[in-house]
Enzyme design. Structure first.
Site, mmCIF file in Angstrom:
data_model
loop_
_atom_site.group_PDB
_atom_site.id
_atom_site.type_symbol
_atom_site.label_atom_id
_atom_site.label_comp_id
_atom_site.label_asym_id
_atom_site.label_seq_id
_atom_site.Cartn_x
_atom_site.Cartn_y
_atom_site.Cartn_z
ATOM 1 N N ASP A 85 -2.233 -37.296 -39.805
ATOM 2 C CA ASP A 85 -0.920 -36.765 -39.508
ATOM 3 C C ASP A 85 -1.018 -35.289 -39.149
ATOM 4 O O ASP A 85 -2.046 -34.845 -38.627
ATOM 5 C CB ASP A 85 0.016 -36.983 -40.707
ATOM 6 C CG ASP A 85 1.445 -37.236 -40.258
ATOM 7 O OD1 ASP A 85 2.200 -36.245 -40.139
ATOM 8 O OD2 ASP A 85 1.811 -38.392 -40.012
ATOM 9 N N HIS B 123 5.828 -33.673 -42.060
ATOM 10 C CA HIS B 123 5.761 -35.105 -41.777
ATOM 11 C C HIS B 123 4.719 -35.789 -42.656
ATOM 12 O O HIS B 123 4.979 -36.846 -43.261
ATOM 13 C CB HIS B 123 5.445 -35.291 -40.291
ATOM 14 C CG HIS B 123 5.599 -36.679 -39.769
ATOM 15 N ND1 HIS B 123 4.528 -37.516 -39.573
ATOM 16 C CD2 HIS B 123 6.692 -37.382 -39.365
ATOM 17 C CE1 HIS B 123 4.940 -38.673 -39.073
ATOM 18 N NE2 HIS B 123 6.256 -38.620 -38.939
ATOM 19 N N SER C 226 7.831 -44.139 -38.892
ATOM 20 C CA SER C 226 6.833 -43.290 -39.548
ATOM 21 C C SER C 226 6.829 -43.485 -41.052
ATOM 22 O O SER C 226 5.775 -43.381 -41.694
ATOM 23 C CB SER C 226 7.127 -41.810 -39.269
ATOM 24 O OG SER C 226 6.547 -41.367 -38.087
#
Length: 423
Positions: A165, A200, A368
């Protein structure tokens, strides 16, 4: 109005990537801004990918070309010559002219563009949300109840997950993240504000730990430029990750491709690397384009492709990709988990310019985040049954097939999937 908002968000997201990558990136088709379907894929200027065994004949066909260094055995990044063969098809983009020329002479798929892969809140005609503020003290959601996380339960103990990521930012208030490690991300811009896509990887780790409290997690920092990276580099990164000996790789990123063919760099990695590691499983996001078009690597048969359920638990999330290639759907809308502390300026309409202040938690939507939920369920099952990740994933997918949602498909909800395993 909703379609207009989605279109403006889509344009803003691609603009962010074009600004970050500059002339290195092109969009197909060239007139994508004028087309209702928008962009099909993003690709690298002046570069193509070729299987190693085809390099020599491609160089001869193109009358030049220089293999680049790096990557993994089996696929070559070929730097195109300056001159396009005079009998190549007409196209404003020299890279597309080379690709079309190869199609005519060698057949589709022998030479492919180097696609740009992006984290899944990005580049979607019907995208998921930017992170949203939550009240102080709000707990993670979803989270397994205490009996599921107690000693001896489905807590992921002894299982290792590597997350590819944007990197890792410690969230001290999120006690469930204690022990998570990873590459630090460059989370703040020059003004001290949270960058787009920052946090994220931290949010993903939080979802994993909310489902499997004792799973070992390593968050790697690869998608460092506008949440995106090149296909050849991603294949190399996945190959490097194998050195960490994970049970599960969680990847909340992907792309559509030219002619919907499997992404060549990832295809080589899966066939020559992933499939040769006993029990290793790749769990990948199905993407947020509200489309049935293949989204890679989630569409590979060897991957567990994860779509998102709406927060009512009964419908597919409006943004989620879908189709027979999606293996399972899991909660992915309005999840709450660990985030950064600081101010964030929205980049997407209709909230462009809006300032949001975060205190270590956020609400976020996207495939996600359905992806680490499924990865956490696989880890939880492994810690109870002793199965390897491939066996546990297959068992969970078989269970999901017993409770399909009409109009959606196979579904995994945390307590249903692990309830029968409790001591």
């Amino acid at each position: 109005m909703e379609n207009q908002t989605s279109e403006r968000k889509y344009l803003a997201q691609i603009a962010l990537i074009l600004e970050a990558f500059g002339r290195e990136v092109e969009v197909y088709p060239e007139d994508w801004e004028k087309r209702p379907e928008g962009a099909e894929y993003l690709y690298r200027t002046g570069v193509v990918l070729v299987r190693d065994e085809d390099v020599q004949r491609v160089v001869e066909l193109f009358r030049g070309g220089q293999p680049a260094e790096g990557g993994i055995g089996g696929v070559t990044r070929l730097l195109l010559p300056d001159e396009v063969p005079p009998d190549a098809p007409e196209d404003p983009s020299p890279t597309q002219r080379f690709l079309q020329y190869a199609d005519l002479r060698l057949g589709r798929g022998v030479v492919t563009p180097e696609h740009l892969f992006y984290v899944c809140p990005s580049v979607s005609p019907c995208p998921a949300t930017e992170p949203e503020e939550v009240p102080p003290g709000i707990p993670p959601d979803p989270v397994l109840p205490t009996p599921y996380l107690s000693a001896g339960a489905a807590d992921g103990r002894g299982v290792k997950v590597v997350v590819l990521d944007v990197g890792w930012s410690d969230a001290p208030a999120a006690y469930w993240l204690n022990g998570v490690t990873g590459d630090p991300e460059n989370a703040f811009d020059g003004s001290g504000r949270i960058r787009p896509y920052a946090g994220h990887g931290t949010f993903i780790a939080g979802v994993l730990r909310a489902i499997a409290r004792n799973v070992e997690i390593v968050v790697k920092s690869y998608f460092t430029t506008a949440g995106a990276m090149w296909e050849f580099d991603l294949a190399e990164a996945l190959d490097e990750v194998l050195d960490l000996a994970p049970d599960i790789i969680s990847l909340s990123a992907g792309t559509r491709t030219r002619f919907d063919l499997p992404a060549l760099g990832l295809d080589v990695f899966i066939k020559t690397r992933l499939n040769r590691v006993n029990g290793l499983t790749l769990v990948a996001a199905a993407g947020n384009e509200a489309s049935r078009d293949y989204f890679w690597p989630a569409a590979f048969p060897e991957a567990v492709g994860v779509g998102a359920l709406a927060d009512n638990g009964k419908d597919r999330a409006a943004f989620s990709n879908f189709g027979g290639w999606v293996d399972v759907y899991a909660p992915g809308e309005h999840l709450v988990n660990a985030f950064l502390t600081g101010d964030y300026e929205c980049t997407e309409p209709p909230n462009t310019g809006q300032l949001r202040s975060f205190q270590g938690m956020a609400r976020w939507s996207g495939t996600s985040f359905a992806t680490p939920l499924v990865a956490g369920l696989i880890a939880g099952r492994m810690s109870v049954t002793g199965e390897n990740a491939k066996q546990a994933a297959d068992a969970l997918l078989a269970f999901a097939l017993t409770q399909p949602v009409p109009g959606v498909g196979p579904v995994l909800r945390a307590t249903d999937a692990l309830g029968s395993l409790q001591p």
